[in-house]
Design an enzyme around this catalytic site. Structure first.
Site, short mmCIF file in Angstrom:
data_model
loop_
_atom_site.label_atom_id
_atom_site.label_comp_id
_atom_site.label_asym_id
_atom_site.label_seq_id
_atom_site.Cartn_x
_atom_site.Cartn_y
_atom_site.Cartn_z
N GLU A 37 35.43 -43.14 -40.41
CA GLU A 37 34.44 -43.50 -41.42
C GLU A 37 35.11 -44.32 -42.53
O GLU A 37 35.67 -43.74 -43.47
CB GLU A 37 33.83 -42.24 -42.03
N HIS A 56 35.71 -35.01 -44.81
CA HIS A 56 34.87 -36.16 -45.17
C HIS A 56 35.45 -36.83 -46.42
O HIS A 56 35.98 -36.15 -47.31
CB HIS A 56 33.44 -35.69 -45.43
N GLY A 111 27.37 -45.25 -47.07
CA GLY A 111 26.27 -45.30 -48.03
C GLY A 111 26.11 -46.66 -48.70
O GLY A 111 25.38 -46.79 -49.68
N TRP A 126 23.49 -34.50 -43.40
CA TRP A 126 22.49 -34.58 -44.48
C TRP A 126 23.13 -34.67 -45.86
O TRP A 126 22.47 -34.97 -46.83
CB TRP A 126 21.57 -33.37 -44.44
N LYS A 127 24.41 -34.34 -45.95
CA LYS A 127 25.07 -34.21 -47.26
C LYS A 127 24.24 -33.24 -48.12
O LYS A 127 23.64 -32.31 -47.57
CB LYS A 127 25.26 -35.59 -47.91
N GLY A 184 24.73 -40.65 -41.99
CA GLY A 184 24.33 -40.02 -43.25
C GLY A 184 22.88 -40.33 -43.57
O GLY A 184 21.95 -39.67 -43.11
N GLY A 185 22.67 -41.39 -44.35
CA GLY A 185 21.34 -41.74 -44.84
C GLY A 185 20.27 -41.80 -43.76
O GLY A 185 19.15 -41.30 -43.96
N SER A 215 27.00 -46.31 -42.70
CA SER A 215 25.81 -47.19 -42.66
C SER A 215 25.29 -47.43 -41.25
O SER A 215 24.82 -48.53 -40.94
CB SER A 215 26.10 -48.52 -43.38
P1 PGA Z 1 25.96 -43.18 -44.31
O1 PGA Z 1 26.98 -41.94 -44.42
O2 PGA Z 1 25.45 -43.21 -42.91
O3 PGA Z 1 24.89 -42.87 -45.32
O4 PGA Z 1 26.74 -44.41 -44.67
C1 PGA Z 1 27.84 -41.64 -43.35
C2 PGA Z 1 28.70 -40.45 -43.70
O5 PGA Z 1 29.17 -40.35 -44.84
O6 PGA Z 1 28.94 -39.56 -42.84
#
Ligand code: PGA
Length: 248
Positions: free
Chosen positions: A164, A92, A170, A11-12, A228-229, A207
């Site tokens: 990653e 990360h 993102g 979720w960050k 993430g998103g 992504s």
């Molecule tokens: P994202 O982030 O899916 O929004 O690109 C992935 C992450 O940073 O773990």
């Protein structure tokens, strides 16, 4: 042989109690073969553990490199274990870049996480400049090796690695399945000498969404995804988990 796939939602610094509740509802009926881990910010860990089904794993996004003591603002791995976590994301790229975390610190965090009985999810990845210079394998294997040097490769029998690429996080520009496969294979080759890499799960992150997860999961060395998103909307995340589960 494919490993049991793993989907982890990072979720960050997003979400709140309402996302905890909607995620718990969305995942209540989840029966897929993929392991699912939800990683909310620290303040929501305990209530997430209470509300999420027992089969859904809980992860933290960071941890102290120290066991306990006068480290104001830090959170120890043992505390995360008490809060019900099973996993901790470490290294990360946002923490490496924005908080200047070094390979040595990340290795210390890895050791703390394992000492508390939790599974580290070690993130590695190259920047666009590093990729364009042809240094991808050297960078990601170097980040892996820095931790191997500190804790020993055998420790990776109880760890997850996440590839990653920084340029894919993102940005909506995911790595192609072929690029992911190439790097995952390189990471496994690097670890192969001493551990059974069949047991080492390497996730792809950057992504990932319900539309591209399937193609990524078809690659032989992509064992899951770090999201993430697309982990911030409960029904969409459940759909993504189902896609990944359906890929095996
Ligand atoms: P994202 O982030 O899916 O929004 O690109 C992935 C992450 O940073 O773990």
């Amino acid at each position: 042989m494919k490993r049991t796939p793993l989907v982890a939602g990072n979720w960050k610094m997003n979400g709140g109690q309402s996302l905890v509740a909607s995620m718990a509802t969305a995942l209540a009926e989840y029966q897929g073969v993929a392991d699912v881990v939800v990683c909310p910010p620290f303040p929501y860990l305990a209530s997430a553990r209470e509300q999420l089904p027992a089969a859904i794993g809980l992860g933290a996004q960071n941890v102290s490199d120290q066991a306990e003591g006068a480290f104001t603002g830090e959170v120890a791995a043992s505390m995360l274990a008490e809060a019900g976590c099973g996993y901790v994301i470490i290294g990360h790229s946002e923490r490496r870049a924005l908080y200047a975390e070094s390979d040595a610190q990340i290795a210390d965090k890895f050791a703390q996480v394992q000492a508390a009985g939790l599974i580290p999810v070690l993130c590695v990845g190259e920047t666009l400049a590093e990729r364009e210079a042809g240094n991808t394998d050297a960078v990601v294997c170097g980040q892996l090796q820095a931790v191997v040097d500190a804790v020993g490769v055998a420790a990776f029998a109880r760890a997850v690695v996440a590839y990653e690429p920084v340029w894919a996080i993102g940005t909506g520009e995911e790595a192609s399945p072929e690029i992911a496969q190439e790097v995952h294979a390189a990471l496994k080759r690097a670890a192969r000498k001493e551990i059974d890499t069949v047991a080492l799960r390497v996730l792809y992150g950057g992504s990932v969404n319900a539309d591209n997860a399937n193609a990524l999961m078809r690659m032989p060395d992509v064992d899951g995804v770090l999201v993430g998103g697309a982990s911030l909307e409960a029904l969409g995340f459940r759909q993504l988990c189902a896609q990944v589960a359906g890929s095996v």
